[in-house]
Design a protein around this motif. Structure first.
Motif, PDB file in Angstrom:
ATOM      1  N   GLN A 164       0.843  -1.187   0.000  1.00 13.79           N
ATOM      2  CA  GLN A 164       0.000   0.000   0.000  1.00 13.79           C
ATOM      3  C   GLN A 164       0.877   1.235   0.000  1.00 13.79           C
ATOM      4  O   GLN A 164       1.941   1.268   0.633  1.00 13.79           O
ATOM      5  CB  GLN A 164      -0.932   0.004   1.222  1.00 13.79           C
ATOM      6  CG  GLN A 164      -2.051   1.025   1.117  1.00 13.79           C
ATOM      7  CD  GLN A 164      -3.112   0.802   2.175  1.00 13.79           C
ATOM      8  OE1 GLN A 164      -2.907   0.038   3.107  1.00 13.79           O
ATOM      9  NE2 GLN A 164      -4.229   1.464   2.031  1.00 13.79           N
ATOM     10  N   TRP A 186      -6.075  -4.694  -3.446  1.00 13.25           N
ATOM     11  CA  TRP A 186      -6.521  -4.174  -2.149  1.00 13.25           C
ATOM     12  C   TRP A 186      -8.034  -4.319  -1.965  1.00 13.25           C
ATOM     13  O   TRP A 186      -8.524  -4.250  -0.844  1.00 13.25           O
ATOM     14  CB  TRP A 186      -6.093  -2.716  -1.978  1.00 13.25           C
ATOM     15  CG  TRP A 186      -6.615  -1.794  -3.040  1.00 13.25           C
ATOM     16  CD1 TRP A 186      -7.744  -1.030  -2.998  1.00 13.25           C
ATOM     17  CD2 TRP A 186      -6.016  -1.555  -4.317  1.00 13.25           C
ATOM     18  NE1 TRP A 186      -7.899  -0.336  -4.166  1.00 13.25           N
ATOM     19  CE2 TRP A 186      -6.855  -0.622  -4.989  1.00 13.25           C
ATOM     20  CE3 TRP A 186      -4.869  -2.025  -4.954  1.00 13.25           C
ATOM     21  CZ2 TRP A 186      -6.563  -0.168  -6.284  1.00 13.25           C
ATOM     22  CZ3 TRP A 186      -4.586  -1.567  -6.231  1.00 13.25           C
ATOM     23  CH2 TRP A 186      -5.426  -0.646  -6.883  1.00 13.25           C
ATOM     24  N   ASN A 207      -6.531  -8.365  -0.334  1.00  7.37           N
ATOM     25  CA  ASN A 207      -5.081  -8.334  -0.525  1.00  7.37           C
ATOM     26  C   ASN A 207      -4.493  -9.700  -0.855  1.00  7.37           C
ATOM     27  O   ASN A 207      -3.382 -10.038  -0.440  1.00  7.37           O
ATOM     28  CB  ASN A 207      -4.386  -7.728   0.700  1.00  7.37           C
ATOM     29  CG  ASN A 207      -4.254  -6.226   0.579  1.00  7.37           C
ATOM     30  OD1 ASN A 207      -3.767  -5.722  -0.426  1.00  7.37           O
ATOM     31  ND2 ASN A 207      -4.724  -5.511   1.587  1.00  7.37           N
TER      32      ASN A 207
END
Length: 237
Positions: free
Chosen positions: A4, A89, A93
Motif C-alpha cells: 500500500q 486491495w 489483498n
C-alpha cells in the motif's frame, strides 16, 4: 502479500486496459484460451478460485501505472465473477498465485525481465512461460520468498493446480490430476459429438430391444388366445 502507498484524496482511475493486444498471433491466442478455459473447467465447482486471462492486476493501491496483465492467472481464495481489473486491495489483498505467459516473436528480453521482477516481488507462487514456436517450457516456484527456477519441467506437477506438464511429441501437453488432457474447443466439441452419437446408438439399441419384447409379448398373447379358442388351457401345457 500486502502492499500500500499513501495517496492523495483525489480519486485515482485504474484503467481496465493497457492498450496492448491480447495476442500477437493465432498460435499464442490459441494457447492462452486453451489453458485459461481448461483451468476454468478444473475449478468450475470451486467458488473461491478465480481464473482470468489478460486481466490487468494492480497490486498496490494508489499506483495506477504499476500493473501487469498475465496471459492467464489463477487466484485461490477469491470468488468467481466479472471484473474490469484485479485491484488487489479490494480482493482481501490476495495476489494471484499462479501465472502463465505464452511467448510470441514480439516479446523482448527486457520486457520479460520486468515481468519476472514484478511477479517475483508481488508474491506469485508459480510462474510458467511457454514458447510454442520452440516448444520450450520454463517454470519457477516460490521458495523462501523468491521465485526459483524448476530444473525439470517435463513431468512437473503444479503444486497449486495439480496439473502435469509433458513436453513431448513436438508440443506441450497438460494433464489434469485425473489424467485427462487439456483440450481445445474443437477437440472438446468433437468429443461431445462422439458422446452424443454413442448415447444415440445406445438409445436406439434400447428402443429396438423394447420393440422386440413388445412384439414377442403380442405373439404370446395371440397364441394363448388361439389355444383358448381350441379349448386348450395354455397354463396346463
Amino acid at each position: 502479500m500486502v502492499f500500500q502507498v499513501t495517496t492523495p484524496n483525489a480519486e485515482i482511475i485504474y484503467p481496465d486496459s493497457d492498450g496492448k493486444p491480447m495476442a500477437d498471433n493465432t498460435k499464442q491466442f490459441r494457447w492462452i484460451v486453451t489453458i485459461k478455459e481448461n483451468l476454468e473447467l478444473i475449478f468450475a465447482n470451486q467458488s473461491d478460485v478465480f481464473v482470468a486471462g489478460e486481466l490487468l492486476w494492480y497490486p498496490v493501491e494508489g499506483s495506477r501505472t504499476l500493473c501487469q496483465a498475465p496471459d492467464v492467472m489463477v487466484v485461490f481464495g477469491r470468488p468467481k465473477g466479472d471484473r474490469g481489473s484485479y485491484k488487489q486491495w479490494t480482493e482481501a489483498n490476495i495476489n494471484p498465485q499462479v501465472v502463465f505467459k505464452i511467448l510470441s516473436p514480439g516479446n523482448r528480453l527486457g520486457e520479460m525481465a520486468k515481468k519476472f521482477q514484478f511477479y517475483d516481488r508481488y508474491g506469485v507462487e508459480e510462474y510458467y512461460i511457454y514458447d510454442p514456436d520452440d516448444i520450450d517450457l520454463t517454470g519457477w516456484l516460490r521458495k523462501e520468498d523468491k521465485l526459483e527456477v524448476i530444473n525439470e519441467m517435463n513431468g512437473w506437477v503444479s503444486p497449486r493446480l495439480g496439473v502435469r506438464f509433458e513436453v513431448a511429441s513436438g508440443t506441450l501437453e497438460i494433464f489434469r490430476a485425473n489424467g485427462e488432457k487439456f483440450l481445445s474447443f474443437i477437440e472438446i466439441d468433437s468429443l461431445r459429438a462422439q458422446e452424443r452419437q454413442r448415447a444415440n446408438q445406445e438409445q436406439q439399441r434400447a428402443d429396438e430391444a423394447v420393440t422386440q419384447l413388445e412384439a414377442e409379448k403380442k405373439r404370446n398373447e395371440a397364441l394363448v388366445a388361439k389355444l383358448r379358442e381350441m379349448g386348450i388351457d395354455a397354463e396346463q401345457i
